[in-house]
Design a protein around this motif. Structure first.
Motif, mmCIF file in Angstrom:
data_model
loop_
_atom_site.group_PDB
_atom_site.id
_atom_site.type_symbol
_atom_site.label_atom_id
_atom_site.label_comp_id
_atom_site.label_asym_id
_atom_site.label_seq_id
_atom_site.Cartn_x
_atom_site.Cartn_y
_atom_site.Cartn_z
ATOM 1 N N LYS A 331 -4.486 3.881 -0.377
ATOM 2 C CA LYS A 331 -4.511 5.281 -1.306
ATOM 3 C C LYS A 331 -4.277 6.499 -0.181
ATOM 4 O O LYS A 331 -3.565 7.261 -0.368
ATOM 5 C CB LYS A 331 -5.991 5.439 -1.891
ATOM 6 C CG LYS A 331 -6.218 6.743 -2.550
ATOM 7 C CD LYS A 331 -5.253 6.935 -3.792
ATOM 8 C CE LYS A 331 -5.617 8.397 -4.571
ATOM 9 N NZ LYS A 331 -4.566 8.441 -5.667
ATOM 10 N N LYS A 332 -5.041 6.263 0.908
ATOM 11 C CA LYS A 332 -4.961 7.512 1.931
ATOM 12 C C LYS A 332 -3.993 7.342 3.053
ATOM 13 O O LYS A 332 -3.763 8.336 3.631
ATOM 14 C CB LYS A 332 -6.528 7.591 2.637
ATOM 15 C CG LYS A 332 -7.616 7.896 1.397
ATOM 16 C CD LYS A 332 -7.458 8.903 0.750
ATOM 17 C CE LYS A 332 -8.713 9.239 -0.456
ATOM 18 N NZ LYS A 332 -8.266 10.559 -1.072
ATOM 19 N N VAL A 333 -3.597 6.082 3.488
ATOM 20 C CA VAL A 333 -2.682 5.963 4.585
ATOM 21 C C VAL A 333 -1.252 5.662 3.868
ATOM 22 O O VAL A 333 -0.085 5.859 4.624
ATOM 23 C CB VAL A 333 -3.245 4.902 5.474
ATOM 24 C CG1 VAL A 333 -2.368 4.740 6.907
ATOM 25 C CG2 VAL A 333 -4.457 5.280 5.835
ATOM 26 N N GLY A 334 -1.243 5.120 2.757
ATOM 27 C CA GLY A 334 0.174 4.448 2.237
ATOM 28 C C GLY A 334 0.603 3.215 2.466
ATOM 29 O O GLY A 334 1.764 2.986 2.494
ATOM 30 N N LEU A 335 -0.483 2.120 3.377
ATOM 31 C CA LEU A 335 -0.037 0.761 3.222
ATOM 32 C C LEU A 335 -0.195 -0.012 1.907
ATOM 33 O O LEU A 335 -1.234 -0.030 1.367
ATOM 34 C CB LEU A 335 -0.837 0.350 4.336
ATOM 35 C CG LEU A 335 -0.709 0.803 5.765
ATOM 36 C CD1 LEU A 335 -1.622 0.324 6.729
ATOM 37 C CD2 LEU A 335 0.645 0.702 6.430
ATOM 38 N N SER A 336 0.932 -0.499 1.658
ATOM 39 C CA SER A 336 0.703 -1.333 0.427
ATOM 40 C C SER A 336 0.389 -2.736 0.566
ATOM 41 O O SER A 336 0.653 -3.257 1.276
ATOM 42 C CB SER A 336 2.089 -1.256 -0.467
ATOM 43 O OG SER A 336 2.983 -1.875 0.357
ATOM 44 N N ASN A 434 -10.324 10.265 11.064
ATOM 45 C CA ASN A 434 -9.851 9.783 9.715
ATOM 46 C C ASN A 434 -8.937 8.578 9.874
ATOM 47 O O ASN A 434 -8.570 8.334 10.924
ATOM 48 C CB ASN A 434 -9.284 10.679 8.636
ATOM 49 C CG ASN A 434 -8.095 11.559 9.416
ATOM 50 O OD1 ASN A 434 -6.961 10.804 9.557
ATOM 51 N ND2 ASN A 434 -8.232 12.765 9.583
ATOM 52 N N LEU A 435 -8.686 7.565 8.870
ATOM 53 C CA LEU A 435 -7.948 6.421 9.033
ATOM 54 C C LEU A 435 -6.514 6.701 9.363
ATOM 55 O O LEU A 435 -5.818 6.080 10.068
ATOM 56 C CB LEU A 435 -7.892 5.725 7.877
ATOM 57 C CG LEU A 435 -9.273 4.613 7.528
ATOM 58 C CD1 LEU A 435 -9.054 3.796 6.284
ATOM 59 C CD2 LEU A 435 -9.346 4.035 8.826
#
Length: 444
Positions: A331-336, A434-435
């Motif tokens: 959700k926050k980093v965009g890694l699926s 943050n991540l």
């Protein structure tokens, strides 16, 4: 009159029930003919709390450093300790080593064995070099006669192996039943408190991993210790889940050898593999077990799944928290991760239960997903929030000192923790909030 007792929680009923009203277990009520013992009534006494003296008796050292640390400094005279673990994990070995160390210091100890013959105990004693005249072996299952004989010897420690094999003739039910275990534990508790003798009970463990017998067994004793680990592995972990005389956050690490259990003074060095060469998905986490900092290696494997529902498997880490961290990364980093299987393993058999391991787990997942390695000789700690922020954790200075002691040259920690450090570490430091920042700094 016959009563029905629940084998899980000790709930009693005058008729059989399919489901226990106490714990909700099915098919656990068993009929037992229990005849309570008749004791003379004594008048109750009151004590003002200001008149009660402190517990000034010194602890008795077992001279097994890891065990003493878990107990809070040693054995407390008059305490009742319950030791549980899987069959063959090393409970009897640990018990005999404690008896040997106390005997060599001039203390008289008694080994009450209801499972093994004296010849079997002798074989183990020869292997452990535990032959000493102060160790008295008592092959007896009648607890009443055993306690009478113990009174005459006045030992420092009484070891009962195991509580499920002894019985008292005042109860007509079979040894190991709920009423027998409860009554025998009460007798041993009274004996320990009145005579000032430390009593160690060995308890069986069910296939679910819980101590066998009624739940009241754990409520009666002062300390509950669990011996964890695989029988085929070299390491054993001793953990206190209840301790009236110390912390329940401490662990003891032992190595199983041909000569018995050897305390591991520096567990971090054992739990780390070759960290000179890094690989995608492998990170080093600085965690805390009680007041002891530990550095453990966390390994993650992320691979494309052929299944409609991807797997989420973890060993040594909470699976639900693993799914939460994967969702935050997505959700926050965009890694699926919706089409990826996730496997996570904590090397060495350690269980990471504190939130300070979140950042290491997140970076391990991201490293494996992107097939990129992290900087060499790096260790991490930090808690991850649902909004993707990296939050500070407790005992930051102890974690940093442990990493420096083992030769690590890079640190990734929350910014708030780094601001509060009194002595800034002389290593390459990555301070993140943050991540997204952690991912850009360490991997991208």
């Amino acid at each position: 009159m016959a009563k029905f007792y629940c084998q899980q929680c000790g709930y009693q009923s005058f008729k059989w029930l399919g489901r226990c009203p106490g714990c909700g277990s099915w098919g656990t009520l068993v009929e037992e003919n229990a005849t309570p013992s008749k004791k003379a009534k004594k008048p109750a006494k009151f004590f003002s709390i200001t008149e009660i003296s402190h517990l000034e008796e010194p602890r008795v050292k077992t001279h097994l450093s890891e065990l003493d640390q878990v107990l809070g400094g040693g054995l407390v005279p008059g305490s009742l300790i319950l030791l549980g673990g899987d069959p063959g994990i090393g409970k009897s070995t640990l018990l005999l080593q404690v008896l040997k160390n106390l005997a060599t210091k001039g203390h008289k100890v008694i080994y009450l064995s209801g499972e093994e013959s004296p010849q079997q105990i002798k074989l183990r004693a020869e292997r452990l070099n535990a032959n000493h005249e102060n160790i008295l072996i008592m092959p007896e299952t009648d607890l009443s006669s055993a306690l009478e004989a113990t009174l005459a010897e006045k030992p420092v420690l009484l070891a009962v192996d195991s509580i499920q094999t002894v019985f008292t003739p005042e109860i007509s039910s079979a040894p190991g039943s709920v009423s027998q275990v409860r009554e025998c534990t009460n007798k041993l508790l009274e004996f320990a408190k009145t005579q000032g003798v430390t009593v160690i009970l060995v308890g069986h463990v069910t296939k679910e991993g819980a101590l066998a017998g009624p739940r009241v067994l754990e409520h009666l004793v002062d300390t509950v210790l669990y011996f964890e680990g695989e029988r085929t592995a070299h390491f054993r972990i001793l953990r206190a889940v209840k301790n009236r005389f110390g912390s329940t956050n401490e662990i003891g690490v032992f190595e199983m050898t041909a000569k018995g259990l050897v305390p591991v003074g520096n567990p971090s060095a054992y739990f780390l593999s070759n960290t000179e060469k890094t690989a995608p998905g492998a990170v080093v986490c600085a965690t805390m077990e009680g007041t002891r900092p530990l550095l453990v290696e966390v390994q993650a494997l992320v691979s494309k799944t052929p299944l409609a529902t991807p797997r989420r498997t973890s060993v040594g880490f909470d699976p639900q928290r693993l799914s939460m961290i994967a969702a935050i990364l997505e959700k926050k980093v965009g890694l699926s991760f919706y089409d990826q299987d996730i496997y996570l393993n904590v090397v060495g058999g350690i269980k990471l239960t504190e939130p300070g391991a979140d950042l290491a787990v997140a970076m391990a997942l991201a490293s494996s997903r992107l097939e990129r390695t992290l900087p060499p000789k790096l260790f991490l700690f930090g808690e991850v929030g649902l909004t993707g922020e990296v939050r500070p954790v407790a005992y930051a200075e102890l974690r940093v000192k442990e990493g420096l002691k083992l030769g690590f040259e890079a640190l990734c920690a929350p910014k708030e923790n780094f601001k509060n450090l009194k002595d800034k570490p002389l290593v390459k430091t990555f301070c993140v909030s943050n991540l997204q920042e952690a991912l850009e700094t360490l991997i991208l």
